[in-house]
Design a protein around this motif. Structure first.
Motif, PDB file in Angstrom:
ATOM      1  N   VAL A  34      43.935  46.494  42.633  1.00  0.00           N
ATOM      2  CA  VAL A  34      43.287  47.056  41.444  1.00  0.00           C
ATOM      3  C   VAL A  34      43.771  46.330  40.186  1.00  0.00           C
ATOM      4  CG1 VAL A  34      43.141  49.121  39.981  1.00  0.00           C
ATOM      5  CG2 VAL A  34      42.853  49.318  42.456  1.00  0.00           C
ATOM      6  N   GLY A  35      45.057  46.129  40.078  1.00  0.00           N
ATOM      7  CA  GLY A  35      45.593  45.460  38.889  1.00  0.00           C
ATOM      8  C   GLY A  35      45.086  44.044  38.724  1.00  0.00           C
ATOM      9  N   SER A  36      44.997  43.314  39.824  1.00  0.00           N
ATOM     10  CA  SER A  36      44.553  41.926  39.732  1.00  0.00           C
ATOM     11  C   SER A  36      43.057  41.799  39.461  1.00  0.00           C
ATOM     12  CB  SER A  36      44.954  41.144  40.990  1.00  0.00           C
ATOM     13  OG  SER A  36      44.388  41.712  42.143  1.00  0.00           O
ATOM     14  N   LEU A  37      42.302  42.882  39.653  1.00  0.00           N
ATOM     15  CA  LEU A  37      40.907  42.874  39.207  1.00  0.00           C
ATOM     16  C   LEU A  37      40.845  42.683  37.696  1.00  0.00           C
ATOM     17  CD1 LEU A  37      39.162  45.734  41.212  1.00  0.00           C
ATOM     18  CD2 LEU A  37      38.430  43.352  41.109  1.00  0.00           C
ATOM     19  N   THR A  41      43.750  41.581  35.697  1.00  0.00           N
ATOM     20  CA  THR A  41      44.568  40.447  35.244  1.00  0.00           C
ATOM     21  C   THR A  41      44.066  39.125  35.800  1.00  0.00           C
ATOM     22  OG1 THR A  41      46.138  40.593  37.092  1.00  0.00           O
ATOM     23  CG2 THR A  41      46.610  41.928  35.103  1.00  0.00           C
ATOM     24  N   ARG A  42      43.283  39.181  36.883  1.00  0.00           N
ATOM     25  CA  ARG A  42      42.746  37.998  37.565  1.00  0.00           C
ATOM     26  C   ARG A  42      43.852  37.105  38.124  1.00  0.00           C
ATOM     27  NH1 ARG A  42      37.678  38.390  37.352  1.00  0.00           N
ATOM     28  NH2 ARG A  42      37.045  36.304  37.879  1.00  0.00           N
ATOM     29  N   SER A  43      45.050  37.685  38.264  1.00  0.00           N
ATOM     30  CA  SER A  43      46.189  36.971  38.844  1.00  0.00           C
ATOM     31  C   SER A  43      47.191  38.020  39.323  1.00  0.00           C
ATOM     32  CB  SER A  43      46.839  36.057  37.814  1.00  0.00           C
ATOM     33  OG  SER A  43      47.548  36.813  36.849  1.00  0.00           O
ATOM     34  N   TYR A  44      48.270  37.549  39.925  1.00  0.00           N
ATOM     35  CA  TYR A  44      49.328  38.466  40.360  1.00  0.00           C
ATOM     36  C   TYR A  44      50.230  38.886  39.204  1.00  0.00           C
ATOM     37  CZ  TYR A  44      48.022  37.466  45.180  1.00  0.00           C
ATOM     38  OH  TYR A  44      47.343  37.358  46.357  1.00  0.00           O
ATOM     39  N   GLU A  45      50.220  38.087  38.124  1.00  0.00           N
ATOM     40  CA  GLU A  45      51.061  38.422  36.969  1.00  0.00           C
ATOM     41  C   GLU A  45      50.606  39.735  36.355  1.00  0.00           C
ATOM     42  OE1 GLU A  45      51.985  35.339  34.092  1.00  0.00           O
ATOM     43  OE2 GLU A  45      51.174  33.872  35.514  1.00  0.00           O
ATOM     44  N   ARG A  46      51.523  40.630  36.159  1.00  0.00           N
ATOM     45  CA  ARG A  46      51.299  41.960  35.577  1.00  0.00           C
ATOM     46  C   ARG A  46      50.332  42.822  36.387  1.00  0.00           C
ATOM     47  NH1 ARG A  46      49.816  38.884  31.516  1.00  0.00           N
ATOM     48  NH2 ARG A  46      47.961  40.088  31.080  1.00  0.00           N
ATOM     49  N   ALA A  47      49.896  42.359  37.548  1.00  0.00           N
ATOM     50  CA  ALA A  47      48.928  43.123  38.351  1.00  0.00           C
ATOM     51  C   ALA A  47      49.499  44.464  38.783  1.00  0.00           C
ATOM     52  CB  ALA A  47      48.481  42.309  39.565  1.00  0.00           C
ATOM     53  N   VAL A  92      33.277  45.078  46.054  1.00  0.00           N
ATOM     54  CA  VAL A  92      34.458  44.625  45.319  1.00  0.00           C
ATOM     55  C   VAL A  92      35.091  43.406  45.987  1.00  0.00           C
ATOM     56  CG1 VAL A  92      36.765  45.258  44.495  1.00  0.00           C
ATOM     57  CG2 VAL A  92      34.878  46.884  44.321  1.00  0.00           C
ATOM     58  N   SER A  93      35.115  43.394  47.311  1.00  0.00           N
ATOM     59  CA  SER A  93      35.754  42.271  47.995  1.00  0.00           C
ATOM     60  C   SER A  93      35.068  40.948  47.646  1.00  0.00           C
ATOM     61  CB  SER A  93      35.776  42.491  49.508  1.00  0.00           C
ATOM     62  OG  SER A  93      34.468  42.602  50.011  1.00  0.00           O
ATOM     63  N   ASP A  94      33.760  40.962  47.495  1.00  0.00           N
ATOM     64  CA  ASP A  94      33.037  39.738  47.124  1.00  0.00           C
ATOM     65  C   ASP A  94      33.399  39.264  45.721  1.00  0.00           C
ATOM     66  OD1 ASP A  94      31.685  39.486  49.505  1.00  0.00           O
ATOM     67  OD2 ASP A  94      29.853  40.458  48.772  1.00  0.00           O
ATOM     68  N   ALA A  95      33.576  40.191  44.818  1.00  0.00           N
ATOM     69  CA  ALA A  95      33.793  39.849  43.421  1.00  0.00           C
ATOM     70  C   ALA A  95      35.272  39.718  43.040  1.00  0.00           C
ATOM     71  CB  ALA A  95      33.144  40.907  42.538  1.00  0.00           C
ATOM     72  N   HIS A  96      36.181  40.037  43.957  1.00  0.00           N
ATOM     73  CA  HIS A  96      37.601  40.017  43.603  1.00  0.00           C
ATOM     74  C   HIS A  96      38.049  38.593  43.297  1.00  0.00           C
ATOM     75  CE1 HIS A  96      41.796  41.018  43.394  1.00  0.00           C
ATOM     76  NE2 HIS A  96      41.452  42.297  43.455  1.00  0.00           N
ATOM     77  N   PRO A  97      38.828  38.418  42.210  1.00  0.00           N
ATOM     78  CA  PRO A  97      39.246  37.071  41.816  1.00  0.00           C
ATOM     79  C   PRO A  97      40.310  36.438  42.728  1.00  0.00           C
ATOM     80  CG  PRO A  97      40.185  38.700  40.344  1.00  0.00           C
ATOM     81  CD  PRO A  97      39.239  39.424  41.245  1.00  0.00           C
ATOM     82  N   LEU A  98      41.003  37.236  43.525  1.00  0.00           N
ATOM     83  CA  LEU A  98      42.054  36.696  44.387  1.00  0.00           C
ATOM     84  C   LEU A  98      41.597  36.681  45.837  1.00  0.00           C
ATOM     85  CD1 LEU A  98      45.219  38.384  42.830  1.00  0.00           C
ATOM     86  CD2 LEU A  98      44.152  36.213  42.236  1.00  0.00           C
ATOM     87  N   GLN A 139      38.958  39.784  51.672  1.00  0.00           N
ATOM     88  CA  GLN A 139      38.794  40.050  53.099  1.00  0.00           C
ATOM     89  C   GLN A 139      38.079  41.388  53.308  1.00  0.00           C
ATOM     90  OE1 GLN A 139      42.582  39.788  55.106  1.00  0.00           O
ATOM     91  NE2 GLN A 139      43.349  38.522  53.439  1.00  0.00           N
ATOM     92  N   ARG A 140      37.223  41.419  54.310  1.00  0.00           N
ATOM     93  CA  ARG A 140      36.552  42.668  54.681  1.00  0.00           C
ATOM     94  C   ARG A 140      36.993  43.020  56.086  1.00  0.00           C
ATOM     95  NH1 ARG A 140      30.336  42.071  52.844  1.00  0.00           N
ATOM     96  NH2 ARG A 140      30.739  40.791  51.046  1.00  0.00           N
ATOM     97  N   SER A 141      37.335  44.284  56.268  1.00  0.00           N
ATOM     98  CA  SER A 141      37.658  44.706  57.629  1.00  0.00           C
ATOM     99  C   SER A 141      37.506  46.216  57.749  1.00  0.00           C
ATOM    100  CB  SER A 141      39.077  44.287  58.010  1.00  0.00           C
ATOM    101  OG  SER A 141      40.032  45.125  57.419  1.00  0.00           O
TER     102      SER A 141
END
Length: 158
Positions: free
Chosen positions: A46-49, A51-57, A114-120, A125-127
């Motif tokens: 959710v956070g990286s949606l 921040t678009r990165s792991y930083e501050r996610a 969301v999985s399609d649009a996620h920046p990371l 992955q879908r499962s």
């Protein structure tokens, strides 16, 4: 009891219920990840949606998840008040049902869109196990919210 007092109690109890439910959701997802069934990192996802990165996610993810926990706690509480569910057991059951429905919808949304649009890439992955994990976590969210609302006394007989 005055209307203002009732509204204040509703807002406090539904916020508490939503926050505790959100915490239980994360705990359930962490337990699923530790079990090795699948890897679910809701807060980072959710956070990286945003921040678009792991930083501050993680910090952003916790904040967003807490706010959404409160928001949905209020929605669940509104439904429970509207149906006039009396007692802890009835509210627990209704909360669990709402959570299961909510989890099914979120599982479909997260896996389908969301999985399609996620920046990371990690979260693209879908499962089925991931969708099922979100369903289980929301079920427990609903159990917690329903239980707390049932114990709160904010539902008054019609």
């Amino acid at each position: 009891m005055s209307a203002a007092s009732l509204i204040g109690r509703f807002l406090v109890w539904s916020a508490v219920a939503g926050l505790l439910g959100a915490g239980v959701m994360v705990a359930v997802l962490s337990a699923i990840t530790r079990s090795g069934l699948t890897k679910v990192r809701l807060v980072i996802s959710v956070g990286s949606l945003f921040t678009r990165s792991y930083e501050r996610a993680e910090a952003v993810g916790w904040f967003v998840h807490a706010v959404l926990g409160i928001f949905f706690g209020q929605i669940y509480a509104l439904v429970l008040v509207a149906i006039g569910a009396q007692g802890v057991g009835v509210n627990l059951a209704w909360g669990a049902g709402l959570g299961l429905f909510h989890g099914l919808m979120m599982g479909l949304v997260l896996i389908g869109a969301v999985s399609d649009a996620h920046p990371l890439e990690e979260f693209q992955q879908r499962s089925f196990p991931i969708a099922l994990s979100y369903c289980v976590a929301h079920f427990f969210y609903g159990l917690v919210v329903g239980t707390i609302i049932g114990l709160s006394g904010i539902i008054v007989p019609h």
